[in-house]
Motif scaffolding. Structure first.
Motif, mmCIF file in Angstrom:
data_model
loop_
_atom_site.group_PDB
_atom_site.id
_atom_site.type_symbol
_atom_site.label_atom_id
_atom_site.label_comp_id
_atom_site.label_asym_id
_atom_site.label_seq_id
_atom_site.Cartn_x
_atom_site.Cartn_y
_atom_site.Cartn_z
ATOM 1 N N ASP A 59 0.964 -1.173 -0.018
ATOM 2 C CA ASP A 59 -0.131 -0.132 -0.043
ATOM 3 C C ASP A 59 0.911 1.400 -0.154
ATOM 4 O OD1 ASP A 59 1.030 0.144 2.509
ATOM 5 O OD2 ASP A 59 -1.017 -0.411 3.483
ATOM 6 N N PHE A 60 0.287 2.427 0.107
ATOM 7 C CA PHE A 60 1.210 3.739 -0.182
ATOM 8 C C PHE A 60 2.035 3.770 0.936
ATOM 9 C CE2 PHE A 60 1.937 8.245 0.175
ATOM 10 C CZ PHE A 60 1.690 8.672 -1.100
ATOM 11 N N TRP A 116 2.022 7.656 -9.511
ATOM 12 C CA TRP A 116 2.189 7.573 -8.004
ATOM 13 C C TRP A 116 3.574 8.084 -7.666
ATOM 14 C CZ3 TRP A 116 -1.547 7.000 -4.732
ATOM 15 C CH2 TRP A 116 -2.725 6.331 -5.150
ATOM 16 N N ASP A 165 3.975 13.465 -0.726
ATOM 17 C CA ASP A 165 3.707 12.833 0.731
ATOM 18 C C ASP A 165 5.456 13.150 1.502
ATOM 19 O OD1 ASP A 165 2.566 10.825 2.614
ATOM 20 O OD2 ASP A 165 4.597 9.812 2.140
ATOM 21 N N TRP A 179 -1.295 -1.255 -6.221
ATOM 22 C CA TRP A 179 -1.232 0.272 -6.693
ATOM 23 C C TRP A 179 -2.463 0.638 -7.332
ATOM 24 C CZ3 TRP A 179 0.745 3.872 -4.457
ATOM 25 C CH2 TRP A 179 2.019 4.019 -4.117
ATOM 26 N N GLN A 221 -5.152 1.437 -5.070
ATOM 27 C CA GLN A 221 -4.971 2.534 -4.229
ATOM 28 C C GLN A 221 -5.683 4.042 -4.651
ATOM 29 O OE1 GLN A 221 -2.477 2.442 -1.170
ATOM 30 N NE2 GLN A 221 -3.797 0.981 -1.178
ATOM 31 N N PRO A 255 -7.789 6.994 -5.008
ATOM 32 C CA PRO A 255 -8.569 7.452 -4.075
ATOM 33 C C PRO A 255 -9.944 8.021 -4.832
ATOM 34 C CG PRO A 255 -6.746 9.272 -4.813
ATOM 35 C CD PRO A 255 -6.392 7.846 -5.511
ATOM 36 N N VAL A 261 -5.174 6.307 2.071
ATOM 37 C CA VAL A 261 -4.557 7.003 0.988
ATOM 38 C C VAL A 261 -5.103 8.602 0.995
ATOM 39 C CG1 VAL A 261 -4.060 7.203 -1.312
ATOM 40 C CG2 VAL A 261 -4.088 5.182 -0.053
ATOM 41 N N ARG A 321 -3.608 10.902 3.497
ATOM 42 C CA ARG A 321 -2.070 11.268 3.327
ATOM 43 C C ARG A 321 -2.361 12.250 2.132
ATOM 44 N NH1 ARG A 321 1.659 6.770 4.959
ATOM 45 N NH2 ARG A 321 3.556 8.188 4.397
ATOM 46 N N ILE A 322 -3.223 12.097 1.047
ATOM 47 C CA ILE A 322 -3.338 13.237 0.190
ATOM 48 C C ILE A 322 -3.703 14.420 0.588
ATOM 49 C CG2 ILE A 322 -4.682 13.902 -1.976
ATOM 50 C CD1 ILE A 322 -4.521 10.959 -2.774
#
Length: 291
Positions: free
Chosen positions: A72-73, A99, A106, A197, A200, A202, A210, A213-214
């Motif tokens: 995951d991220f 990504w 991030d 990926w 993931q 969003p 995710v 985090r974004i």
């Protein structure tokens, strides 16, 4: 082709040192997306100017190790952090695609003192609503989330072929380059990071981790006026992630942003427009004393 130990695995990376004094300015780190590897930067690296230039393979991708993790991220960010620390990289310029751009944002948000600038293209910059997706993007989202996706997308090398010989590029890559992209993903287990990926993305508030985090790096992007940023945009394909509406959103919500159009390309733009991308990054680095 250096490889270093990171956490419980290894990360492979490409490195080019050019110019009279490669260590005089900030290193440049190029981060790839899904379902590729550092191979996507092979025609970009030679043109972005002097310095220490590095392009890692994300964990589980390219020639990096493939530990038994969810991919995951947070996993990708954790292994990248360890790679940066192992190499002692500080105050770098980040260049991200797909990504790789989100991972660059991030990292900058979490380590603002270690980033000198960010250039990005075809990257995830904000959560989106499923209703706002193009018909093609909606079909792809439905495909990767479908109950039978594991059998379809892990049983064969569909994702890589779609990306580099299908709608992901305007010009299909050569057989030799396709072989290089396919080589790390020969088995069902090898392909797990690619599907992880893809899942993931969003959409409509999920995956929540995710989206969080974004939202966190979005706040940093809006406030970090001291860090120059470059958005490279393209036209000519329905697979483009950053369309005019998204580019306009970036202009309004990303501080210290310059936007440079780089011609016609599909989502995997480093394959379609490597010279234009390299020229844009080089000129931007020169304007901001990042050489």
């Amino acid at each position: 082709m250096p490889v270093v130990d990171v956490l419980d695995s290894t990360l492979h990376y490409e490195e080019v040192r050019s110019g009279a004094d490669p260590d005089s300015g900030p290193a440049v780190v190029l981060l790839h997306g899904n379902p590729g590897s550092s191979h996507v930067w092979r025609h970009v690296l030679p043109g972005i100017g002097p310095g220490r230039l590095l392009a890692p393979d994300l964990i589980g991708m390219g020639r990096s190790g493939k530990p038994d993790i969810p991919y995951d991220f947070a996993d990708h960010a954790r292994y990248l952090d360890a790679w940066f620390d192992t190499l002692g990289l500080d105050r770098v310029v980040l260049v991200g695609h797909d990504w790789g751009g989100a991972l660059a944002f991030d990292r900058a948000a979490r380590h603002p003192g270690r980033v000198a600038g960010i250039a990005f293209l075809e990257s995830i910059v904000r959560p989106v609503a499923r209703a706002d997706l193009s018909p093609q993007a909606r079909r792809r989202s439905e495909m990767v989330l479908a109950p039978g996706a594991e059998e379809t997308l892990l049983g064969e090398d569909v994702l890589v072929r779609m990306a580099f010989t299908g709608a992901g590029v305007l010009n299909p890559v050569s057989d030799e380059d396709l072989a290089a992209y396919l080589a790390p993903y020969r088995t069902r287990a090898d392909r797990r990071p690619l599907l992880a990926w893809a899942r993931q993305i969003p959409l409509d508030g999920e995956p929540a981790a995710v989206v969080a985090r974004i939202e966190a790096f979005g706040a940093w992007l809006a406030a970090s006026s001291q860090v120059p940023k470059l958005l490279m945009t393209f036209e000519g394909s329905p697979t483009l992630l950053v369309d005019k509406a998204t580019a306009d959103w970036c202009a309004e919500h990303v501080a210290a942003l310059e936007t440079v159009p780089c011609g016609e390309a599909a989502h995997h733009a480093p394959e379609d427009q490597p010279a234009a991308i390299a020229a844009a990054v080089l000129a931007w680095r020169a304007r901001h004393g990042l050489l």
